[in-house]
Design a protein around this motif. Structure first.
Motif, PDB file in Angstrom:
ATOM      1  N   GLY A  63       0.841  -1.187   0.000  1.00 59.59           N
ATOM      2  CA  GLY A  63       0.000   0.000   0.000  1.00 59.59           C
ATOM      3  C   GLY A  63       0.873   1.231   0.000  1.00 59.59           C
ATOM      4  N   CYS A  64       0.233   2.375   0.193  1.00 60.89           N
ATOM      5  CA  CYS A  64       0.947   3.647   0.137  1.00 60.89           C
ATOM      6  C   CYS A  64       0.410   4.576   1.224  1.00 60.89           C
ATOM      7  N   ILE A  65       1.315   5.157   1.972  1.00 62.89           N
ATOM      8  CA  ILE A  65       0.957   6.179   2.954  1.00 62.89           C
ATOM      9  C   ILE A  65       1.290   7.522   2.322  1.00 62.89           C
ATOM     10  N   LEU A  66       0.266   8.341   2.127  1.00 59.86           N
ATOM     11  CA  LEU A  66       0.477   9.675   1.574  1.00 59.86           C
ATOM     12  C   LEU A  66       0.651  10.648   2.728  1.00 59.86           C
ATOM     13  N   VAL A  67       1.721  11.430   2.663  1.00 65.24           N
ATOM     14  CA  VAL A  67       1.970  12.446   3.669  1.00 65.24           C
ATOM     15  C   VAL A  67       2.009  13.807   2.987  1.00 65.24           C
ATOM     16  N   TYR A  68       1.601  14.824   3.712  1.00 65.88           N
ATOM     17  CA  TYR A  68       1.560  16.169   3.141  1.00 65.88           C
ATOM     18  C   TYR A  68       2.964  16.751   3.007  1.00 65.88           C
ATOM     19  N   ASP A  69       3.775  16.572   4.040  1.00 69.82           N
ATOM     20  CA  ASP A  69       5.122  17.139   4.054  1.00 69.82           C
ATOM     21  C   ASP A  69       6.077  16.082   4.596  1.00 69.82           C
ATOM     22  N   PHE A  70       6.893  15.513   3.713  1.00 76.48           N
ATOM     23  CA  PHE A  70       7.766  14.394   4.086  1.00 76.48           C
ATOM     24  C   PHE A  70       8.763  14.801   5.169  1.00 76.48           C
ATOM     25  N   LYS A  71       9.307  16.001   5.091  1.00 76.50           N
ATOM     26  CA  LYS A  71      10.266  16.464   6.098  1.00 76.50           C
ATOM     27  C   LYS A  71       9.599  16.529   7.479  1.00 76.50           C
ATOM     28  N   SER A  72       8.397  17.042   7.531  1.00 81.73           N
ATOM     29  CA  SER A  72       7.652  17.097   8.789  1.00 81.73           C
ATOM     30  C   SER A  72       7.336  15.686   9.285  1.00 81.73           C
ATOM     31  N   LEU A  74       9.072  13.087   8.994  1.00 82.95           N
ATOM     32  CA  LEU A  74      10.288  12.492   9.562  1.00 82.95           C
ATOM     33  C   LEU A  74      10.766  13.185  10.839  1.00 82.95           C
ATOM     34  N   SER A  75      10.180  14.312  11.193  1.00 87.56           N
ATOM     35  CA  SER A  75      10.721  15.178  12.247  1.00 87.56           C
ATOM     36  C   SER A  75      10.634  14.621  13.657  1.00 87.56           C
ATOM     37  N   ASP A  76       9.775  13.685  13.925  1.00 84.77           N
ATOM     38  CA  ASP A  76       9.628  13.101  15.263  1.00 84.77           C
ATOM     39  C   ASP A  76       9.474  11.593  15.091  1.00 84.77           C
ATOM     40  N   LYS A  78       8.869   9.106  17.122  1.00 85.42           N
ATOM     41  CA  LYS A  78       7.738   8.444  17.794  1.00 85.42           C
ATOM     42  C   LYS A  78       6.424   8.686  17.049  1.00 85.42           C
ATOM     43  N   ILE A  79       6.214   9.927  16.607  1.00 86.29           N
ATOM     44  CA  ILE A  79       4.997  10.220  15.845  1.00 86.29           C
ATOM     45  C   ILE A  79       5.046   9.512  14.497  1.00 86.29           C
ATOM     46  N   LYS A  80       6.202   9.530  13.853  1.00 87.72           N
ATOM     47  CA  LYS A  80       6.351   8.860  12.552  1.00 87.72           C
ATOM     48  C   LYS A  80       5.991   7.374  12.664  1.00 87.72           C
ATOM     49  N   GLU A  81       6.535   6.698  13.653  1.00 85.30           N
ATOM     50  CA  GLU A  81       6.249   5.271  13.814  1.00 85.30           C
ATOM     51  C   GLU A  81       4.783   5.032  14.178  1.00 85.30           C
ATOM     52  N   ALA A  82       4.211   5.903  14.988  1.00 83.92           N
ATOM     53  CA  ALA A  82       2.787   5.780  15.321  1.00 83.92           C
ATOM     54  C   ALA A  82       1.928   5.911  14.068  1.00 83.92           C
ATOM     55  N   ILE A  83       2.272   6.866  13.215  1.00 84.42           N
ATOM     56  CA  ILE A  83       1.529   7.057  11.967  1.00 84.42           C
ATOM     57  C   ILE A  83       1.660   5.811  11.092  1.00 84.42           C
ATOM     58  N   ILE A  84       2.883   5.334  10.925  1.00 87.39           N
ATOM     59  CA  ILE A  84       3.106   4.165  10.069  1.00 87.39           C
ATOM     60  C   ILE A  84       2.292   2.980  10.560  1.00 87.39           C
ATOM     61  N   TRP A  85       2.397   2.658  11.839  1.00 90.23           N
ATOM     62  CA  TRP A  85       1.680   1.490  12.361  1.00 90.23           C
ATOM     63  C   TRP A  85       0.164   1.689  12.320  1.00 90.23           C
ATOM     64  N   HIS A  86      -0.297   2.910  12.599  1.00 91.72           N
ATOM     65  CA  HIS A  86      -1.738   3.178  12.489  1.00 91.72           C
ATOM     66  C   HIS A  86      -2.202   2.934  11.057  1.00 91.72           C
ATOM     67  N   GLU A  87      -1.458   3.458  10.088  1.00 86.66           N
ATOM     68  CA  GLU A  87      -1.850   3.295   8.689  1.00 86.66           C
ATOM     69  C   GLU A  87      -1.747   1.842   8.242  1.00 86.66           C
ATOM     70  N   ILE A  88      -0.771   1.099   8.732  1.00 88.20           N
ATOM     71  CA  ILE A  88      -0.691  -0.334   8.439  1.00 88.20           C
ATOM     72  C   ILE A  88      -1.952  -1.038   8.954  1.00 88.20           C
ATOM     73  N   GLY A  89      -2.462  -0.560  10.074  1.00 84.89           N
ATOM     74  CA  GLY A  89      -3.704  -1.113  10.615  1.00 84.89           C
ATOM     75  C   GLY A  89      -4.860  -1.045   9.637  1.00 84.89           C
ATOM     76  N   HIS A  90      -4.842  -0.046   8.752  1.00 78.18           N
ATOM     77  CA  HIS A  90      -5.928   0.094   7.773  1.00 78.18           C
ATOM     78  C   HIS A  90      -5.911  -1.011   6.713  1.00 78.18           C
ATOM     79  N   LEU A  91      -4.821  -1.771   6.628  1.00 82.07           N
ATOM     80  CA  LEU A  91      -4.833  -2.955   5.750  1.00 82.07           C
ATOM     81  C   LEU A  91      -5.857  -3.966   6.262  1.00 82.07           C
TER      82      LEU A  91
END
Length: 160
Positions: A63-72, A74-76, A78-91
Motif C-alpha cells: 500500500g501507500c501512505i500519503l503524507v503532506y510534508d515528508f520532512k515534517s 520524519l521530524s519526530d 515516535k509520531i512517525k512510527e505511530a503514523i506508520i503502524w496506524h496506517e498499516i492497521g488500515h490494511l
C-alpha cells in the motif's frame, strides 16, 4: 515532478510486501478540501494529521501512505512510527467510505500503533488533531479524536 518519500521494509513492518511513503500535497489538499493547505499554514497546524493510507497502483507494494510534508513526517520518530503502524492497521481495518469516519476502525488501528510503536507518539498526534479541530471549529474531528484519546488512556483490565 519531484517525488519525495521512502520504501518501508516488509520485514520491519511485518508485511508480505514493502510499503511506500510518498509526499503528495496536491492529492491530500484535494481529499481534505480546497484551502486546507492554506488554513494549516496560517494556523501553524501539524500537517502530519493529513496523512492518508491508499492502495498502491504497483502490485509490488502492500500500500501507500500519503503524507503532506515528508520532512515534517520524519521530524519526530515516535509520531512517525505511530503514523506508520496506524496506517498499516488500515490494511486490516479499512477506514470509512468517502468522508464517513469509522471510529471503531480508527481505534483498532490506534491499538496496533500503541502495541508496535508505543503510546506517546500516537497521543501527541491525537492531541494535534484535537487542536486542529478546535481551530477549524470542527466538532466531528474534535469528538472523534477525543474518543480515540479516551480509549487510548483507558486503564487495562486484568482478568485473573
Amino acid at each position: 515532478m519531484e517525488c519525495v518519500g521512502s520504501i518501508l521494509s516488509s520485514d520491519k513492518y511485518e508485511l508480505e510486501k514493502p510499503l511506500l511513503v510518498l509526499e503528495d500535497k496536491q492529492q491530500l489538499a484535494n481529499y481534505h478540501g480546497n484551502g486546507i493547505d492554506f488554513f494549516f499554514a496560517i494556523n501553524n497546524l501539524d500537517t502530519r494529521i493529513l496523512t492518508l493510507f491508499t492502495e498502491s497502483n504497483d502490485r509490488n507494494y502492500a500500500g501507500c501512505i500519503l503524507v503532506y510534508d515528508f520532512k515534517s513526517f520524519l521530524s519526530d520518530e515516535k509520531i512517525k512510527e505511530a503514523i506508520i503502524w496506524h496506517e498499516i492497521g488500515h490494511l486490516t481495518y479499512p477506514a470509512g467510505k468517502g468522508n464517513e469516519l469509522d471510529i471503531l476502525a480508527e481505534i483498532k488501528c490506534d491499538m496496533l500503533a500503541v502495541k508496535k510503536a508505543g503510546k506517546s507518539g500516537l497521543e501527541k498526534l491525537l492531541q494535534n488533531i484535537v487542536s486542529a479541530g478546535e481551530k477549524m471549529n470542527n466538532s466531528i474531528l474534535i469528538n472523534a479524536a477525543n474518543k480515540r484519546l479516551e480509549h487510548l488512556n483507558k486503564p487495562l483490565k486484568i482478568i485473573s
